[in-house]
Write a protein that holds these residues in place. Structure first.
Motif, PDB file in Angstrom:
ATOM      1  N   VAL A  33      68.321  48.871  33.324  1.00  0.00           N
ATOM      2  CA  VAL A  33      67.768  50.488  33.491  1.00  0.00           C
ATOM      3  C   VAL A  33      67.048  51.027  33.268  1.00  0.00           C
ATOM      4  O   VAL A  33      65.593  50.169  32.521  1.00  0.00           O
ATOM      5  N   PHE A  34      66.905  51.942  34.655  1.00  0.00           N
ATOM      6  CA  PHE A  34      65.036  52.305  34.668  1.00  0.00           C
ATOM      7  C   PHE A  34      65.006  54.284  34.495  1.00  0.00           C
ATOM      8  O   PHE A  34      65.530  54.002  35.786  1.00  0.00           O
ATOM      9  N   ILE A  35      64.738  54.187  33.811  1.00  0.00           N
ATOM     10  CA  ILE A  35      65.026  55.455  33.700  1.00  0.00           C
ATOM     11  C   ILE A  35      63.775  56.557  33.045  1.00  0.00           C
ATOM     12  O   ILE A  35      62.652  56.068  32.957  1.00  0.00           O
ATOM     13  N   ASP A  36      63.445  56.689  34.914  1.00  0.00           N
ATOM     14  CA  ASP A  36      62.244  57.628  35.342  1.00  0.00           C
ATOM     15  C   ASP A  36      62.074  59.652  35.378  1.00  0.00           C
ATOM     16  O   ASP A  36      62.268  60.103  35.338  1.00  0.00           O
ATOM     17  N   ASN A  37      60.948  59.306  33.912  1.00  0.00           N
ATOM     18  CA  ASN A  37      60.734  61.271  34.046  1.00  0.00           C
ATOM     19  C   ASN A  37      62.825  61.459  33.357  1.00  0.00           C
ATOM     20  O   ASN A  37      62.841  62.485  34.418  1.00  0.00           O
ATOM     21  N   GLY A  38      63.304  60.771  32.717  1.00  0.00           N
ATOM     22  CA  GLY A  38      65.326  61.251  32.876  1.00  0.00           C
ATOM     23  C   GLY A  38      66.295  60.640  33.816  1.00  0.00           C
ATOM     24  O   GLY A  38      67.265  60.942  33.481  1.00  0.00           O
ATOM     25  N   LEU A  89      47.582  60.753  35.813  1.00  0.00           N
ATOM     26  CA  LEU A  89      48.842  61.012  35.144  1.00  0.00           C
ATOM     27  C   LEU A  89      48.407  60.068  33.713  1.00  0.00           C
ATOM     28  O   LEU A  89      48.719  58.744  34.540  1.00  0.00           O
ATOM     29  N   ARG A  90      48.930  60.310  32.624  1.00  0.00           N
ATOM     30  CA  ARG A  90      49.285  59.057  31.339  1.00  0.00           C
ATOM     31  C   ARG A  90      50.544  58.984  31.308  1.00  0.00           C
ATOM     32  O   ARG A  90      50.941  60.222  31.387  1.00  0.00           O
ATOM     33  N   PHE A  91      50.844  58.320  31.262  1.00  0.00           N
ATOM     34  CA  PHE A  91      52.002  57.342  30.943  1.00  0.00           C
ATOM     35  C   PHE A  91      52.828  57.182  29.869  1.00  0.00           C
ATOM     36  O   PHE A  91      51.857  56.636  29.300  1.00  0.00           O
ATOM     37  N   THR A  92      53.687  57.403  29.597  1.00  0.00           N
ATOM     38  CA  THR A  92      54.368  56.332  28.474  1.00  0.00           C
ATOM     39  C   THR A  92      55.468  55.063  28.927  1.00  0.00           C
ATOM     40  O   THR A  92      56.748  55.303  29.361  1.00  0.00           O
ATOM     41  N   TYR A  93      55.359  54.207  29.000  1.00  0.00           N
ATOM     42  CA  TYR A  93      56.641  53.388  29.275  1.00  0.00           C
ATOM     43  C   TYR A  93      57.208  52.089  28.096  1.00  0.00           C
ATOM     44  O   TYR A  93      56.187  51.571  27.386  1.00  0.00           O
ATOM     45  N   ARG A  94      58.794  52.608  27.801  1.00  0.00           N
ATOM     46  CA  ARG A  94      59.011  51.978  26.965  1.00  0.00           C
ATOM     47  C   ARG A  94      60.194  51.015  27.338  1.00  0.00           C
ATOM     48  O   ARG A  94      60.621  50.996  28.130  1.00  0.00           O
ATOM     49  N   PHE A  95      59.630  49.925  26.892  1.00  0.00           N
ATOM     50  CA  PHE A  95      60.037  48.284  27.612  1.00  0.00           C
ATOM     51  C   PHE A  95      61.722  48.490  26.401  1.00  0.00           C
ATOM     52  O   PHE A  95      61.063  47.936  25.551  1.00  0.00           O
ATOM     53  N   THR A  96      62.264  47.949  26.472  1.00  0.00           N
ATOM     54  CA  THR A  96      63.160  46.800  25.926  1.00  0.00           C
ATOM     55  C   THR A  96      63.488  45.551  26.718  1.00  0.00           C
ATOM     56  O   THR A  96      63.951  45.149  27.500  1.00  0.00           O
TER      57      THR A  96
END
Length: 109
Positions: A33-38, A89-96
């Motif tokens: 699953v990839f959630i890109d800004n919601g 733009l500054r991003f946060t990537y949360r990987f599981t």
């Protein structure tokens, strides 16, 4: 890459730097699953479409500058540069991660 990232994350980021869709997909589980800004994209075909429509056309390249473990997830932050409004733009990537691959990736600005 100078940061000590788990292998699947490092491979994803290295492929992104080359804008290599196949390389970007390779570290993901087939049902990831990839959630890109919601917006949620489930499975290889949906994630490929996201890359083809929203990453490659604007040449969006993420360059991490911080990494931390947070509740078992790997959180990576940094700027993304490309041909899009507001770049960089500054991003946060949360990987599981699971079974040596990316199970879920959530990106937020």
């Amino acid at each position: 890459m100078s940061m000590n990232l788990p292998t699947p994350i490092a491979r994803y980021i290295e492929a992104n730097a080359r804008l290599d869709i196949d390389g970007m997909l390779k570290p993901f589980l087939r049902d990831a699953v990839f959630i890109d800004n919601g917006k949620r994209f489930t499975g290889e075909a949906a994630i490929r479409q996201l890359f083809e429509e929203e990453v490659i056309p604007v040449k969006a390249i993420f360059t991490p500058d911080t990494v931390r473990d947070e509740g078992g997830d790997v959180v990576v932050e940094g700027p993304a540069h490309g041909d899009f409004p507001g770049s960089p733009l500054r991003f946060t990537y949360r990987f599981t991660l699971a079974n040596g691959a990316i199970k879920m990736l959530e990106t937020t600005v």
